[in-house]
Scaffold this active site. Structure first.
Site, PDB file in Angstrom:
ATOM      1  N   ASP A   7       0.821  -1.214   0.000  1.00  0.00           N
ATOM      2  CA  ASP A   7       0.000   0.000   0.000  1.00  0.00           C
ATOM      3  C   ASP A   7       0.857   1.267   0.000  1.00  0.00           C
ATOM      4  OD1 ASP A   7      -2.162  -1.649   0.026  1.00  0.00           O
ATOM      5  OD2 ASP A   7      -2.699  -1.299   2.123  1.00  0.00           O
ATOM      6  N   SER A  42      -6.431   5.797  10.862  1.00  0.00           N
ATOM      7  CA  SER A  42      -7.748   6.091  11.433  1.00  0.00           C
ATOM      8  C   SER A  42      -8.330   4.867  12.137  1.00  0.00           C
ATOM      9  CB  SER A  42      -8.695   6.579  10.337  1.00  0.00           C
ATOM     10  OG  SER A  42      -9.994   6.785  10.836  1.00  0.00           O
ATOM     11  N   SER A  76      -6.656   2.391  13.491  1.00  0.00           N
ATOM     12  CA  SER A  76      -5.877   2.158  14.712  1.00  0.00           C
ATOM     13  C   SER A  76      -6.300   3.091  15.837  1.00  0.00           C
ATOM     14  CB  SER A  76      -4.384   2.344  14.415  1.00  0.00           C
ATOM     15  OG  SER A  76      -3.946   1.449  13.426  1.00  0.00           O
TER      16      SER A  76
END
Length: 415
Positions: free
Chosen positions: A169, A292, A294
């Site tokens: 990613d 976000s 986490s």
């Protein structure tokens, strides 16, 4: 040019020339940062629509639909047809085909300092060259590893028709940062060579049949998700100091200061709240499975047009993440009387100090990042949260559709 006299609102609609084979227009118009679409059918060479449907909007522009319902001007070098019912106006899940028959300039971006990614880049680039396409690589990769391939530059970046990433990613986020200008972007095909890989649905070992499938998109259109990006302006005393684009999130945090950051938050120029926390995350749906998540934020499917505001370790127990429309303008301000400066970062990069009296204004970009999917609609994302994140992992047997042939494990369980 067709007349715009049937519209009683100025400025007049700027219509593109009607070419044979085109049956309708998509008219997009903007009002208070809210973007919507309206079909205006063409009768006898003139657009016709209800006057009242446009009477409350300030400006609008046109893009043509072809006879198969595909629209240009959304993805560079391609045409898209939305999978969602038109009246929903989500404009995120689409089918994609090539505008000129097939792509010609292919940008390849790889995971840095990874020999396996370098080997695959060599194989894919040679495969593309054998089919008459031009592979482009980043300048450092050109200088240090592949001088035989053309280097990406400001002169040729606008000619890129397709992007291929080799990594995780983070490689996709890096690729997105290369296109800082808000203009139609080329589609992205992401091969998984990282750790988690929410944005990388394709197996690099099968690159040949997969790329053959991509090149034949005009015969069999590709599944595509138009992923939201955010434009972030850092302002000091009303002047724009820097502009960044993010695919995942922008984070304003306390930095090295041991106490909480104090931030004033406005949405569409309306005061929302004052944040007292370690920081605040402003995330896209793509970023909802990253920092976000986490910090306790909701998981949001990538086709949902919204922005998530997630506090980091807030002092108030009642401060929960909220979701606002992606068309909203979000302003995070550090007051002049703040006890400390704060730090701001963009997709985990370009960290910089935000001085007192400064602000960051976050808005959705006009042009999303087109990501080619392996499955229709949001199926890649659902598979990602269940198979990779193990979301709501259950010990129960995974159900299959009714009438599906029994699996070998079922008969073993019955013995």
């Amino acid at each position: 040019m067709p007349s715009s006299q049937s519209f009683n609102r100025k400025p007049a609609v700027s219509f593109s020339r009607i070419n044979p084979g085109y049956k309708s227009y998509i008219v997009s118009f903007k009002h208070n940062t809210a973007r919507r679409l309206l079909i205006a059918q063409v009768f006898n060479g003139e657009p016709s629509t209800s006057r009242t449907s446009l009477s409350s909007f300030d400006s609008y522009e046109c893009a043509l639909l072809d006879s198969h319902g595909y629209a240009g001007g959304v993805v560079r070098g391609s045409r898209v047809k939305y999978n969602d019912p038109f009246d929903l106006s989500l404009r995120r899940r689409a089918l994609l085909c090539w505008e000129k028959g097939s792509p010609s300039n292919i940008l390849l971006v790889k995971k840095p300092k990874n020999s396996a990614a370098s080997q695959q880049m060599q194989l894919i680039s040679e495969w593309l060259q054998a089919r008459g396409m031009i592979p482009l690589v980043e300048p450092l990769v050109h200088a240090n590893e592949f001088p035989q391939f053309q280097a990406l530059s400001s002169d040729n970046i606008s000619s890129v028709d397709l992007c291929i990433t080799l990594g995780g990613d983070g490689t996709v986020l890096h690729l997105a940062s290369l296109f800082d200008i808000d203009e139609p972007l080329p589609p992205v095909m992401s091969f998984s060579m990282g750790t988690l890989g929410f944005l990388t649905p394709f197996d690099v070992k099968k690159f040949e049949p997969l790329l053959e499938r991509v090149l034949a998109a005009n015969q069999n259109p590709l599944y595509c998700t138009l992923r939201t990006r955010l434009r972030c302006e850092i302002r000091t005393k009303g002047k724009v100091q820097a502009v960044h684009s993010v695919l995942n999130e922008v984070v304003v945090d306390r930095g090295a200061y041991p106490g909480p950051a104090v931030l004033d938050v406005f949405v569409d120029k309306t005061y929302l709240t004052t944040v007292e926390a370690d920081g605040l995350i402003i995330a896209t749906p793509s970023g909802s499975t990253a920092y976000s998540m986490s910090a306790g934020g909701s998981l949001i499917a990538p086709s949902v047009p919204c922005t998530i505001l997630t506090p980091i370790a807030p002092l108030s127990l009642s401060f929960r993440p909220i979701v606002v429309p992606e068309s909203s303008s979000i302003s995070v301000q550090l007051p002049d009387d703040a006890k400390c400066t704060t730090r701001i970062s963009f997709d985990g990069r370009s960290a910089t100090r935000l001085p007192k009296g400064s602000s960051v204004v976050v808005e959705g970009t006009r042009n999303p990042l087109p990501m080619i999917n392996s499955l229709p609609l949001d199926s890649d994302w659902y598979e990602g949260i269940t198979q990779k994140l193990k979301w709501n992992l259950s010990l129960r047997r995974v159900p299959r559709p009714l009438g599906y042939p029994p699996h070998l494990s079922d008969s073993l369980e019955e013995c």
